[in-house]
Design an enzyme around this catalytic site. Structure first.
Site, PDB file in Angstrom:
ATOM      1  N   SER A 638       0.851  -1.186   0.000  1.00 49.01           N
ATOM      2  CA  SER A 638       0.000   0.000   0.000  1.00 49.01           C
ATOM      3  C   SER A 638       0.894   1.246   0.000  1.00 49.01           C
ATOM      4  O   SER A 638       1.685   1.426  -0.918  1.00 49.01           O
ATOM      5  CB  SER A 638      -0.957  -0.047   1.189  1.00 49.01           C
ATOM      6  N   ASP A 717      -8.729  -4.518  -6.682  1.00 53.23           N
ATOM      7  CA  ASP A 717      -8.428  -3.615  -5.567  1.00 53.23           C
ATOM      8  C   ASP A 717      -9.303  -2.369  -5.676  1.00 53.23           C
ATOM      9  O   ASP A 717      -9.154  -1.575  -6.601  1.00 53.23           O
ATOM     10  CB  ASP A 717      -6.946  -3.235  -5.611  1.00 53.23           C
ATOM     11  N   HIS A 749      -7.469  -5.368  -1.993  1.00 55.55           N
ATOM     12  CA  HIS A 749      -6.238  -4.736  -1.510  1.00 55.55           C
ATOM     13  C   HIS A 749      -5.427  -5.646  -0.590  1.00 55.55           C
ATOM     14  O   HIS A 749      -4.198  -5.640  -0.622  1.00 55.55           O
ATOM     15  CB  HIS A 749      -6.606  -3.439  -0.786  1.00 55.55           C
TER      16      HIS A 749
END
Length: 776
Positions: A638, A717, A749
């Site tokens: 991330s 995602d 994600h």
């Protein structure tokens, strides 16, 4: 954007609200043992390293508190073995059965909640995942008294169902509209529809849209009951003018139903585009007409393009709402009465960064908030417990109750009978700690650390704690997460331990059979700031040898990698099994170190925090000959994926040989408005377009050449879109820079469905980069 740990486990949250019942079916004694089970001589145990598979599953995950306070002396919880719902009496120290798990045998249950009066059990089943916090379930209500079941919402998937306080009334949300379900002594009564304008995926009532769920509320609920349950405040989000992100869902391989991919569309505001229009409404649930009153935002203070940040009830008659301007450096805290009139306001401004106003607390004519205050040190300001006189004159007087260079992370409660505030804060000079403190509400004494006197079963001082207080603050549950495996105890407000709830004895026994890494903490001065470093060394570490080093990075603003909570994730495998040094570095932009370090990242993501990772790693290589400077890698997820890519792009001296970026941001123009604009402002020539261009990884791909780089992303995602990795991949390909790429089809994600493949893929990558033998 929320940091991801090295492994993720989905647990159902059993939010149980129950008043004490007089009917007892049977009595169960909880084990109240403080003992640590030792297997003969622990020193002589044959220990083994961790396996990779153990670090992304729940094998070494600690149990924590699994109950809910329902009065000042009772806790309702779920028995982990049987699934029964029990009530624990803190004074009598015994449990009584409330609901047998057999009442749910007909359903694949995901969640169940008891009504406050204890007559009804709300059972959620057939769960469908929403976004990070939201789910959709079918619900049935079980009448405990009459042993009867009632389906709600026509057996449709419902976004949210919540009991009203003190009653057996229920609010539920179906197709983005709110419904109020009343119950009487005779059972189910009637259902009233509260809103009529909900549109799936477009107009939301009582539940947030994507960006509010992810970045503001961090919850699936946008309803707030008054303390007596008679009134309801609810937020509405109008996304009609918000642009959509579109991606494809490919489905199951070979399934004829998935012959054509399905389009997934989500209203997702990116930087500089239109945000959802938010409104707040107050409704009298006991008025047959359900009279509604708009609680209007203070446009004069936060503009028309504002954000709704927090809603809470001060008492039965006043709602306190925190509004913010779009870039989140101006906040107006507003007191509304039941007529929607503004009674008073408190204006807070931050000139050097962003605001982070959390829940407010009230006591004897004063309001208490968490606010930046001077520390008297070069580190700048820290968040402290701040008291305001609630009369709020033109220049309201404020008092800092927790002066010092420590960061108050959360205010827990105010003990109204004794006038003491309880809060969680870092230790002095110890940003990795989280301790429970108390201070008199009038500021007459210095703060006292409560959890600093608590010892772990191993005899070490607890340095990372959480606390859950009973409604009136007479008791609290203390969860000590570190430095040793978690344990849970109940204390009274004289801070005497009255009960051991959970000691995780089985986890401790398993750990006794595993090698554990050695831990080395140090401060490294780089670029004019002190960065914190934690090194995990192999259990058989030998200074005469040379080891590869892997830096696991996040580096997002106001976050930490180094915390004193015990965890047994990827780092324990790499150190004990692969003999790799594992490193965390918290540099500029990280939390708990003062505003000077925190706000150094403001309006320039991808710069100073990245430079610190590179510089500190280089210094570590120079300081310690046992770190192999030719075998140093970096990886992150991330924001950490973004940091990894930017580190490799900015590392012109080849401090790092290789890196893996998972679900990275590649350019902040693609990310959501609320998170990004908080730290970067707007991508316009008049504001900060140059800052956005400077932090675009795809503009720097030439400097990744010569390093081993792996790019990993899930095509489904909804948070950091696959577009981000595709843009970076395209730039790398156009520049003829070699890299590896893994796409996980339809994965979101967190990549829940492919963790074995993910970690085995990474393990092979590190084996190649560090010249290790292949373990898998």
């Amino acid at each position: 954007m929320v940091p991801l740990r090295s492994f993720v486990l989905l647990n159902s949250l059993f939010l149980v609200l129950l008043a004490a019942r007089t009917v007892v079916t049977r009595v169960i004694d909880k084990d109240n043992s403080d003992r640590i089970v030792k297997t003969q001589n622990d020193q002589n145990l044959s220990k083994v390293p961790f396996n990779l598979e153990e670090t992304y599953t729940a094998d070494f995950l600690a149990y924590v508190f699994n109950g809910t306070w329902t009065s000042d002396t009772t806790i309702v919880y779920t028995d982990r073995r049987t699934g029964d719902i029990l009530q624990f009496d803190v004074i009598k120290q015994r449990s009584t059965l409330i609901v047998d798990s057999s009442v749910m045998d007909a359903y694949i249950v995901s969640n169940y909640v008891l009504s406050p009066k204890g007559r009804y059990l709300l059972i959620g089943y057939d769960l469908k995942k929403g976004y990070r916090y939201s789910t959709f379930m079918r619900y049935v209500i079980y009448d405990i008294e009459h042993r009867a079941y009632h389906k709600i919402g026509n057996d449709m998937h419902i976004a949210l169902a919540k009991w009203a306080p003190l009653t057996d009334d229920l609010i539920y949300i179906l197709d983005n509209d709110i419904y109020y379900m009343r119950f009487s002594n005779n059972g189910f009564n009637d259902v009233q529809r509260v809103t009529y304008d909900g549109i799936s995926g477009i107009v939301y009532n009582g539940v947030p849209d994507w960006v509010y769920e992810e970045e503001v509320l961090q919850d699936s609920s946008a309803i707030w009951f008054s303390p007596d349950g008679n009134h309801l405040a609810y937020a509405s989000f109008d996304d009609r003018n918000v642009q959509e992100i579109l991606y494809l869902h490919y489905g199951e391989p070979g399934n004829l139903d998935d012959q054509y991919p399905t389009e997934v569309k989500i209203k997702y505001p990116k930087v500089g585009t239109l945000n959802p229009v938010v409104s707040l409404t107050l409704v009298d649930l006991h008025d047959p007409t359900l009279n509604k009153i708009d609680l209007k935002a203070p446009h004069y203070a936060v503009g028309t393009d504002n954000l709704l940040y927090n809603v809470q009830w001060k008492d039965f008659d006043h709602v306190v709402v925190t509004w913010s301007n779009r870039v989140q450096n101006k906040t107006e805290i507003v007191w509304y009465n039941m007529y929607g009139e503004i009674v008073k306001t408190l204006h807070v401004v931050e000139h050097k960064g962003w605001l982070d106003i959390k829940h407010l607390f009230f006591y004897k004519g004063s309001v208490y908030i968490r606010k930046l205050q001077p520390s008297g040190t070069k580190a700048g300001r820290f968040h402290h417990v701040t008291r305001y006189d609630e009369t709020f004159k033109q220049s309201p007087t404020q008092m800092d109750l927790t002066p010092d260079a420590i960061e108050v992370q959360n205010i827990c409660t105010i003990d109204q009978s004794n006038g003491r505030i309880y809060y969680l804060a870092s230790g002095l000079g110890k940003p990795s700690q989280k301790n429970l403190y108390s201070v008199p509400a009038d500021g007459s004494e210095k703060p006292t650390c409560i959890s600093c006197n608590v010892l772990t079963p191993e005899g070490n001082v607890c340095t990372y704690a959480d606390a859950i207080f009973s409604p009136l603050g007479q008791y609290y549950v203390l969860v000590c997460h570190g430095p040793d495996p978690a344990f849970v105890s109940i204390f009274n407000n004289a801070h005497q331990k009255v009960y051991s709830w959970e000691n995780n004895l089985s986890l401790r026994k398993k750990l006794a059979k595993r090698h554990l890494p050695l831990v080395k903490d140090l401060d490294v001065r780089a670029n004019g700031y002190e960065s914190k470093v934690r090194l995990f060394l192999p259990h058989n570490f030998d200074e005469s040898k040379s080891y590869p080093m892997l830096v696991n990075v996040y580096a997002g603003p106001n976050t930490l990698k180094i915390i004193d909570a015990a965890s047994y994730g990827h780092q324990v495998y790499m150190t004990t099994n692969r003999s790799v040094i594992y490193a965390y570095i918290d540099g500029r932009g990280s939390s708990n170190k003062g505003s000077k370090m925190l706000f150094s990242i403001y309006r320039k993501l991808g710069t100073v925090e990245v430079e610190d990772q590179i510089t500190v790693t280089r210094q570590l290589q120079e300081m310690f000959p046992w770190i192999d400077s030719k075998r140093t890698g970096v990886w992150g997820w991330s924001y950490g994926g973004f940091s990894t890519a930017m580190i490799l792009a900015k590392d012109t001296s080849f401090v790092f040989k290789c890196g893996i970026a998972i679900a990275p941001v590649s350019s902040w123009i693609y990310y959501d408005s609320i998170y990004t604009e908080r730290f970067m402002g707007f991508p316009t020539p008049e504001d900060n377009l140059s800052g956005y261009n400077e932090t675009d990884v795809s503009r720097r791909v030439e400097d990744i050449r010569g390093k081993k780089f792996m790019l990993i992303h899930g095509s489904g995602d909804d948070n950091v879109h696959y577009q981000q990795s595709l843009a970076l991949a395209k730039a790398l390909e156009k520049a003829d820079v070699m890299f590896e790429q893994i796409t996980y089809t339809d994965e979101a994600h967190a990549l829940f469905g492919v963790l074995p493949h993910l970690y085995h893929t990474m393990d092979r990558f590190w084996s190649d980069c560090f010249s290790l033998s292949h373990a898998h």
